[in-house]
Motif scaffolding. Structure first.
Motif, short mmCIF file in Angstrom:
data_model
loop_
_atom_site.label_atom_id
_atom_site.label_comp_id
_atom_site.label_asym_id
_atom_site.label_seq_id
_atom_site.Cartn_x
_atom_site.Cartn_y
_atom_site.Cartn_z
N LYS A 1 7.03 19.84 0.05
CA LYS A 1 7.70 20.22 -1.21
C LYS A 1 9.10 19.62 -1.28
O LYS A 1 9.54 19.17 -2.34
N CYS A 2 9.80 19.62 -0.14
CA CYS A 2 11.16 19.07 -0.10
C CYS A 2 11.16 17.60 -0.51
O CYS A 2 11.97 17.16 -1.33
N MET A 3 10.22 16.81 0.03
CA MET A 3 10.18 15.39 -0.27
C MET A 3 9.73 15.15 -1.72
O MET A 3 10.19 14.20 -2.37
N VAL A 4 8.86 16.00 -2.25
CA VAL A 4 8.45 15.87 -3.65
C VAL A 4 9.65 16.14 -4.56
O VAL A 4 9.86 15.43 -5.56
N ALA A 5 10.42 17.18 -4.23
CA ALA A 5 11.61 17.49 -5.03
C ALA A 5 12.59 16.32 -5.01
O ALA A 5 13.18 15.97 -6.04
N ILE A 6 12.77 15.71 -3.85
CA ILE A 6 13.65 14.55 -3.75
C ILE A 6 13.11 13.39 -4.59
O ILE A 6 13.87 12.72 -5.32
N GLU B 1 2.77 9.19 -0.73
CA GLU B 1 1.75 8.58 -1.59
C GLU B 1 0.48 9.42 -1.61
O GLU B 1 -0.18 9.56 -2.64
N HIS B 2 0.14 10.00 -0.46
CA HIS B 2 -1.12 10.75 -0.32
C HIS B 2 -1.08 12.11 -1.00
O HIS B 2 -2.11 12.79 -1.08
N LEU B 3 0.08 12.50 -1.52
CA LEU B 3 0.21 13.83 -2.10
C LEU B 3 0.18 13.84 -3.62
O LEU B 3 0.17 14.92 -4.23
N GLN B 4 0.17 12.69 -4.27
CA GLN B 4 0.45 12.65 -5.71
C GLN B 4 -0.53 13.46 -6.56
O GLN B 4 -0.18 13.92 -7.65
N CYS C 1 4.97 21.72 -12.28
CA CYS C 1 3.88 21.04 -12.99
C CYS C 1 2.55 21.21 -12.25
O CYS C 1 2.52 21.61 -11.09
N PRO C 2 1.43 20.86 -12.90
CA PRO C 2 0.11 21.04 -12.28
C PRO C 2 -0.12 20.18 -11.04
O PRO C 2 -0.84 20.59 -10.13
N THR C 3 0.46 18.97 -11.01
CA THR C 3 0.29 18.09 -9.86
C THR C 3 1.62 17.53 -9.41
O THR C 3 2.60 17.54 -10.15
N VAL C 4 1.63 17.01 -8.19
CA VAL C 4 2.82 16.36 -7.64
C VAL C 4 3.26 15.21 -8.52
O VAL C 4 4.45 15.05 -8.83
N ILE D 1 -1.69 19.92 -5.70
CA ILE D 1 -1.03 20.98 -6.45
C ILE D 1 0.25 21.36 -5.69
O ILE D 1 0.18 21.70 -4.49
N PRO D 2 1.42 21.31 -6.32
CA PRO D 2 2.69 21.51 -5.60
C PRO D 2 2.77 22.81 -4.79
O PRO D 2 3.26 22.80 -3.65
#
Length: 238
Positions: A139-144, A124-127, A89-92, A130-131
Motif C-alpha cells: 500500500k505504501c508503494m502504491v500511495a507513492i 507492476e504485478h499489483l496494478q 479506488c477499485p484497483t491499484v 484491490i488496494p
C-alpha cells in the motif's frame, strides 16, 4: 535554487499556537528529515506547505511562487502516513492514475506515466489488485506511485515507514535514497532519516530548535533529550 521558502509562519487552532514565526528554506534536490515528538507541528507544517491549511501569518513559496490556501499545486505531492487515507479506488491502477486523469492528461500520456511509476516503485504485478487487500508495504508503494505519476518536484512523506515490516522498510529506504525529487520526510524512524537524509530539522512546540547534518544533530544527547527524542542506536557510543 530554493525549492521551499517559509518566512515567519504562524498558525494556531483556537487558542493553541502551533507555529510562532517559523522560517525555513529548503534547497532543490535535497533530502530533509523532520523530527520531533508528537505534537511538535510536523504534519501541520506539511499541510501548510501543500496549501491545505491557512496560516494566520507568514509566507510560503514553492520555487519562488507564493502558495495560497485551498489551491492545487502540481509541483508538490504529499504521501499520507496511513495509505488507507489515500487509496480509495477499485484497483491499484485506478488509484495510481486518478491524479493524472484529473490533471487532464491524454490516455496515451497516462499509460506511459503509469508504466514508468509502476517500474520505479516495483509494483507492476499489483496494478489489477484491490488496494485494501494489499500488505502495508505494498500500500505504501502504491500511495507513492499515485503521487509520482503527477510528476511533482517536491514530495512530502509523513511517517512513511510506520507499520512496515523490515523487508518493506528496507525497500522504502532504497527507493527514497534513489529519489530524484526534493523530499521532506517527517518520521519517528530516526535510523531511516540517517540513511536517507542529508539534513535534519528538529521541531518542538512549533519552533525549529535544531537544523543541520543528521549525524551531528542526532548524536547531540542534550539536544535530543531536551526535545523528547533519543539518540539512534547506530550513533550511540559503545
Amino acid at each position: 535554487m530554493t525549492a521551499i521558502f517559509i518566512h515567519n509562519l504562524c498558525f494556531q487552532y483556537n487558542n493553541y499556537k502551533v507555529f510562532d514565526n517559523v522560517s525555513l528554506t529548503v534547497s532543490t534536490n535535497s533530502k530533509v528529515g523532520l523530527i520531533g515528538a508528537n505534537g511538535a507541528g510536523k504534519t501541520t507544517l506539511f499541510l501548510s506547505i501543500c496549501g491545505v491549511l491557512n496560516p494566520n501569518k507568514g509566507e510560503i513559496k514553492l520555487f519562488n511562487k507564493t502558495i495560497f490556501p485551498n489551491n492545487f499545486y502540481p509541483e508538490i505531492g504529499l504521501v499520507f502516513q496511513n495509505p488507507d487515507d489515500q487509496l480509495f479506488c477499485p484497483t491499484v491502477k485506478d488509484d495510481i492514475i486518478f491524479g493524472a486523469e484529473n490533471l487532464g492528461l491524454s490516455s496515451e500520456e497516462i499509460d506511459k506515466k503509469l508504466m514508468e511509476v509502476l517500474r520505479s516503485t516495483g509494483i507492476e504485478h499489483l496494478q489489477n489488485r484491490i488496494p485494501h487487500e494489499l500488505s502495508g508495504g505494498e500500500k505504501c508503494m502504491v500511495a507513492i506511485a499515485s503521487v509520482l505519476i503527477m510528476n511533482p518536484q517536491i514530495i512530502l512523506y509523513d511517517e512513511p515507514s510506520a507499520n512496515l515490516d523490515l523487508k518493506a522498510r528496507r525497500r522504502l529506504i532504497n527507493f527514497l535514497q534513489s529519489s530524484c525529487q526534493t523530499i521532506l520526510i517527517s518520521s519517528h524512524d530516526l535510523e531511516l532519516i540517517l540513511e536517507v537524509c542529508d539534513r535534519v530539522i528538529v521541531m518542538n512546540k512549533g519552533k525549529i530548535v535544531g537544523d543541520g547534518n543528521p549525524r551531528e544533530i542526532m548524536s547531540d544527547g542534550d539536544l535530543m533529550t531536551e526535545n523528547n527524542l533519543e539518540i539512534p542506536p547506530s550513533l550511540k557510543k559503545k
